[in-house]
Design an enzyme around this catalytic site. Structure first.
Site, PDB file in Angstrom:
ATOM      1  N   ASP A 149       2.251   1.634   3.325  1.00  0.00           N
ATOM      2  CA  ASP A 149       3.211   0.617   3.782  1.00  0.00           C
ATOM      3  C   ASP A 149       4.604   1.079   3.367  1.00  0.00           C
ATOM      4  O   ASP A 149       5.584   0.866   4.081  1.00  0.00           O
ATOM      5  CB  ASP A 149       2.968  -0.748   3.103  1.00  0.00           C
ATOM      6  CG  ASP A 149       1.657  -1.407   3.520  1.00  0.00           C
ATOM      7  OD1 ASP A 149       1.294  -1.290   4.707  1.00  0.00           O
ATOM      8  OD2 ASP A 149       1.008  -2.047   2.657  1.00  0.00           O
ATOM      9  N   HIS A 199       0.886  -1.162   0.000  1.00  0.00           N
ATOM     10  CA  HIS A 199       0.000   0.000   0.000  1.00  0.00           C
ATOM     11  C   HIS A 199       0.928   1.217   0.000  1.00  0.00           C
ATOM     12  O   HIS A 199       2.072   1.132   0.480  1.00  0.00           O
ATOM     13  CB  HIS A 199      -0.870   0.035   1.257  1.00  0.00           C
ATOM     14  CG  HIS A 199      -1.870  -1.087   1.314  1.00  0.00           C
ATOM     15  ND1 HIS A 199      -1.874  -2.034   2.314  1.00  0.00           N
ATOM     16  CD2 HIS A 199      -2.884  -1.411   0.489  1.00  0.00           C
ATOM     17  CE1 HIS A 199      -2.867  -2.890   2.109  1.00  0.00           C
ATOM     18  NE2 HIS A 199      -3.496  -2.536   1.005  1.00  0.00           N
TER      19      HIS A 199
END
Ligand code: GLO
Ligand code: MG
Length: 343
Positions: A52, A49
């Site tokens: 992330d 993501h």
């Protein structure tokens, strides 16, 4: 040449066990530990993501984001780990409570598009040309809250803005029919590929199939794979399993329906999935009961089952099957498959 499959997962797949009714059952580990596990267990790539890759992304300046993304890329290059895709996490922020691209608030729609452009910039820095759109909140809790027709236009507008932002980015839409929404606007691969054709560059809009999402839509994931591949549009894959029409379970691949898993692998094999560098990703979660020392088993078991089914697919007696098909003896074909899987 048989495909040499390469495997991948995301940091969220080493999850600590919380569910809507209870807290984590394992102590959350940081990114470094997760990366170490990925390497130790011989996976080839990681999915990200946007946050992330760059935590707390919304509070950071572009120079800071760039700095962190470049450092991550350097580190993963050093470890020999590829970055499979980047996905904007458009379901956490207060701005996306009512959806991202289809929110009823124009300010929030703008937030979603700007955040997606930022994710594309991060993808570029991380060396991947795939932006995954899991359209988590693009749907409704009650149907009268949004116009389905307007939502299609808004989705096209958002994807067009992303395609215009970067000439090389490819958008991979990950359909899911429900959860967190009652109904999502892009529930199946057919919807995703039809939407692609309304955009300014349909060639750069494809899809990602997740087994559980297809099952939740009442579809056979193997048919979804064949359908996407007929268009040359299967650019990524989230294999897992799902026991019927419940909450999204993200069970290990083949855990519930081994035969369906076999059919998915057969579909991937006949379409040459992986030959253009596509990865096999497992979007699976450990059971809540899993102990820390068994924390990676849902991932390594999914890969083990996958590779076992590749063998099963390659050793399936296709000649005998074709003869039974010719004779319309599907009863015997059924048994041929069962006995092949029984070994
Ligand atoms: C949830 C989805 C989710 C996505 C991931 C990548 O149902 O499967 O895990 O795949 O967030 O965008
Ligand atoms: Mg997924």
């Amino acid at each position: 040449m048989p495909t040499q499959y390469r495997f991948c997962f995301g940091p969220w797949n080493i999850s600590p066990g919380q569910d809507p009714y209870g807290p984590p059952t394992r102590v959350e580990r940081g990114f470094d530990w997760k990366l170490e596990q990925l390497k130790k267990h011989g996976f080839d790539a990681m999915m990200f993501h946007d946050d992330d890759a760059v935590p707390d992304i919304d509070s950071k300046s572009w120079p800071q984001i760039q700095k962190e993304a470049k450092a991550l890329k350097k580190r993963l290059d050093g470890e020999g780990i590829a970055i499979e895709m980047v996905a904007p996490r458009l379901w956490f922020a207060p701005e996306t409570i009512d959806g991202g691209y289809t929110s009823n608030d124009p300010k929030h729609r703008r937030y979603a598009i700007e955040r997606s452009k930022r994710s594309i910039d991060i993808a570029k820095l991380l060396g991947t040309d795939i932006l995954v759109l899991w359209l988590a909140r693009e749907g409704t809790y009650i149907r009268e809250a949004k116009s389905g027709r307007k939502s299609v236009d808004l989705l096209v507008e958002a994807i067009d803005a992303m395609l215009a932002h970067d000439k090389r980015i490819r958008i991979s839409i990950e359909p899911k029919p429900n959860e967190p929404m009652d109904h999502a606007y892009i529930p199946t691969i057919g919807h995703a590929l039809a939407l692609a054709h309304l955009t300014r560059d349909p060639k750069r809009v494809g899809c990602l199939i997740e087994s559980a999402h297809a099952i939740l839509a009442g579809l056979d994931p193997a048919d979804e794979i064949d359908f996407a591949c007929a268009f040359g549009k299967l650019w990524s894959l989230h294999l897992n399993d799902q026991n019927g029409l419940k909450y999204d379970q993200d069970r290990p691949f083949g855990c519930t329906n081994l035969r369906s898993a076999f059919d998915q692998v057969r579909a991937l094999e006949r379409n040459g999935y992986g030959k253009k560098g596509e990865y096999v990703c497992f979007d699976v979660h450990p059971f809540r009961t899993t102990k820390e020392e068994h924390w990676m088993d849902h991932l390594t078991n999914s890969r083990r089952t996958f590779l076992g089914l590749v063998e099963k697919s390659r050793s399936f007696d296709e000649k005998a099957a074709a003869a039974l098909v010719k004779n319309r003896d599907y009863q015997a074909l059924d048994q041929l498959v069962i006995e092949h899987l029984l070994g």
